[in-house]
Motif scaffolding. Structure first.
Motif, PDB file in Angstrom:
ATOM      1  N   LEU A  90     -35.324  16.150  61.520  1.00  0.00           N
ATOM      2  CA  LEU A  90     -36.435  16.754  60.789  1.00  0.00           C
ATOM      3  C   LEU A  90     -36.841  15.893  59.601  1.00  0.00           C
ATOM      4  O   LEU A  90     -38.037  15.669  59.354  1.00  0.00           O
ATOM      5  CB  LEU A  90     -36.052  18.156  60.316  1.00  0.00           C
ATOM      6  N   LEU A  91     -35.869  15.399  58.849  1.00  0.00           N
ATOM      7  CA  LEU A  91     -36.178  14.561  57.694  1.00  0.00           C
ATOM      8  C   LEU A  91     -36.907  13.298  58.112  1.00  0.00           C
ATOM      9  O   LEU A  91     -37.865  12.864  57.456  1.00  0.00           O
ATOM     10  CB  LEU A  91     -34.889  14.206  56.943  1.00  0.00           C
ATOM     11  N   GLN A  92     -36.479  12.687  59.213  1.00  0.00           N
ATOM     12  CA  GLN A  92     -37.139  11.485  59.698  1.00  0.00           C
ATOM     13  C   GLN A  92     -38.535  11.793  60.233  1.00  0.00           C
ATOM     14  O   GLN A  92     -39.483  11.029  59.994  1.00  0.00           O
ATOM     15  CB  GLN A  92     -36.292  10.834  60.803  1.00  0.00           C
ATOM     16  N   ASN A  93     -38.680  12.903  60.912  1.00  0.00           N
ATOM     17  CA  ASN A  93     -39.986  13.262  61.466  1.00  0.00           C
ATOM     18  C   ASN A  93     -40.988  13.635  60.380  1.00  0.00           C
ATOM     19  O   ASN A  93     -42.196  13.451  60.557  1.00  0.00           O
ATOM     20  CB  ASN A  93     -39.833  14.412  62.465  1.00  0.00           C
ATOM     21  N   LEU A  94     -40.521  14.159  59.263  1.00  0.00           N
ATOM     22  CA  LEU A  94     -41.415  14.438  58.134  1.00  0.00           C
ATOM     23  C   LEU A  94     -41.989  13.139  57.574  1.00  0.00           C
ATOM     24  O   LEU A  94     -43.184  13.063  57.244  1.00  0.00           O
ATOM     25  CB  LEU A  94     -40.666  15.196  57.038  1.00  0.00           C
ATOM     26  N   LEU A  95     -41.153  12.111  57.470  1.00  0.00           N
ATOM     27  CA  LEU A  95     -41.632  10.808  56.995  1.00  0.00           C
ATOM     28  C   LEU A  95     -42.611  10.195  57.988  1.00  0.00           C
ATOM     29  O   LEU A  95     -43.612   9.588  57.598  1.00  0.00           O
ATOM     30  CB  LEU A  95     -40.444   9.868  56.772  1.00  0.00           C
ATOM     31  N   THR A  96     -42.320  10.352  59.283  1.00  0.00           N
ATOM     32  CA  THR A  96     -43.232   9.848  60.314  1.00  0.00           C
ATOM     33  C   THR A  96     -44.578  10.561  60.242  1.00  0.00           C
ATOM     34  O   THR A  96     -45.643   9.930  60.347  1.00  0.00           O
ATOM     35  CB  THR A  96     -42.618  10.033  61.711  1.00  0.00           C
ATOM     36  N   ALA A  97     -44.546  11.878  60.054  1.00  0.00           N
ATOM     37  CA  ALA A  97     -45.785  12.658  59.946  1.00  0.00           C
ATOM     38  C   ALA A  97     -46.594  12.203  58.741  1.00  0.00           C
ATOM     39  O   ALA A  97     -47.831  12.074  58.822  1.00  0.00           O
ATOM     40  CB  ALA A  97     -45.457  14.145  59.839  1.00  0.00           C
ATOM     41  N   ASN A  98     -45.934  11.966  57.622  1.00  0.00           N
ATOM     42  CA  ASN A  98     -46.629  11.484  56.425  1.00  0.00           C
ATOM     43  C   ASN A  98     -47.320  10.144  56.693  1.00  0.00           C
ATOM     44  O   ASN A  98     -48.472   9.940  56.302  1.00  0.00           O
ATOM     45  CB  ASN A  98     -45.634  11.338  55.274  1.00  0.00           C
ATOM     46  N   THR A  99     -46.617   9.239  57.370  1.00  0.00           N
ATOM     47  CA  THR A  99     -47.198   7.932  57.674  1.00  0.00           C
ATOM     48  C   THR A  99     -48.412   8.062  58.572  1.00  0.00           C
ATOM     49  O   THR A  99     -49.455   7.442  58.327  1.00  0.00           O
ATOM     50  CB  THR A  99     -46.145   7.032  58.355  1.00  0.00           C
ATOM     51  N   HIS A 100     -48.325   8.878  59.612  1.00  0.00           N
ATOM     52  CA  HIS A 100     -49.432   9.014  60.549  1.00  0.00           C
ATOM     53  C   HIS A 100     -50.636   9.705  59.908  1.00  0.00           C
ATOM     54  O   HIS A 100     -51.786   9.308  60.154  1.00  0.00           O
ATOM     55  CB  HIS A 100     -48.965   9.774  61.785  1.00  0.00           C
ATOM     56  N   ILE A 101     -50.390  10.719  59.098  1.00  0.00           N
ATOM     57  CA  ILE A 101     -51.498  11.380  58.395  1.00  0.00           C
ATOM     58  C   ILE A 101     -52.187  10.400  57.452  1.00  0.00           C
ATOM     59  O   ILE A 101     -53.425  10.342  57.376  1.00  0.00           O
ATOM     60  CB  ILE A 101     -50.982  12.610  57.618  1.00  0.00           C
ATOM     61  N   SER A 102     -51.385   9.608  56.751  1.00  0.00           N
ATOM     62  CA  SER A 102     -51.948   8.643  55.800  1.00  0.00           C
ATOM     63  C   SER A 102     -52.759   7.573  56.524  1.00  0.00           C
ATOM     64  O   SER A 102     -53.847   7.188  56.069  1.00  0.00           O
ATOM     65  CB  SER A 102     -50.823   7.999  54.987  1.00  0.00           C
TER      66      SER A 102
END
Length: 213
Positions: A90-102
């Motif tokens: 979950l922690l890693q996927n939150l960072l991935t989501a932030n990158t993709h949204i950005s």
């Protein structure tokens, strides 16, 4: 507006120039996002489509904050993250989501800058606050679905599947999530490369257009 432009430059460097995030760029990005959220509340900042996109870009860093705060709490409490596959994923996927949204929001800002520079009158109906809000919400929904799929795949990987019946519903869902997540990860990587190229091209065109004028 100068502060917002500096913030955009910072975000472009963080996500589209640097190959990977580091502690310094992440800290500067979080501080910049906090400052941007504050100044966007000011009455001096006009409510335009660009401001809406930048607002959602700053809010995307909340995902990074949640991930960092969770890691600090886990470290403080002495919890072994490797033993909890769900939390680690979950922690890693939150960072991935932030990158993709950005990535997507920065590309939207670049596309809007291109329209303003070359088609200011023709694109006026597209560059509305309503469309910017709809686009931002759509990006959040798509990336949330992506994060859910990645989280499901990571959880299934950590779960023993030997007891599953070959043709059961759970077995089919396991296979589907594995294939879908693998394809989506490949597509996300390819899309990230294409967005980098697109942003470079757009600002290259804008820069030389302004220089010629």
């Amino acid at each position: 507006m100068k502060d917002l432009r500096r913030y955009l430059v910072l975000k472009y460097i963080q996500y589209l120039v640097l190959s990977s995030s580091n502690a310094l760029s992440t800290l500067l990005g979080l501080l910049g996002s906090l400052y941007t959220i504050i100044i966007l509340q000011s009455a001096k900042v006009s409510s335009k489509s660009t401001a809406v996109l930048i607002s959602h870009l700053a809010k995307a860093d909340l995902l990074v904050s949640i991930s960092l705060i969770s890691e600090v709490l886990i470290w403080t409490l002495g919890v072994d993250v490797s033993s909890t596959a769900f939390t680690a994923a979950l922690l890693q996927n939150l960072l991935t989501a932030n990158t993709h949204i950005s990535y997507l929001l920065l590309s939207c800002v670049a596309s809007e800058a291109y329209l303003i520079t070359f088609f200011p009158t023709e694109s006026r109906r597209l560059r509305t606050v309503r469309n910017a809000r709809l686009t931002s919400r759509l990006i959040w929904i798509l990336v949330t679905c992506e994060c859910f799929l990645f989280q499901t795949d990571d959880l299934l990987k950590a779960t023993s599947t030997s007891a599953l019946t070959p043709h059961s519903l759970c077995a089919w869902w396991f296979q589907f999530s594995r294939v879908a997540a693998a394809l989506l990860r490949s597509l996300s990587y390819l899309l990230g490369v294409l967005l980098r190229i697109l942003n470079v091209y757009i600002y290259y065109k804008i820069f030389f257009s302004i220089s010629n004028r």
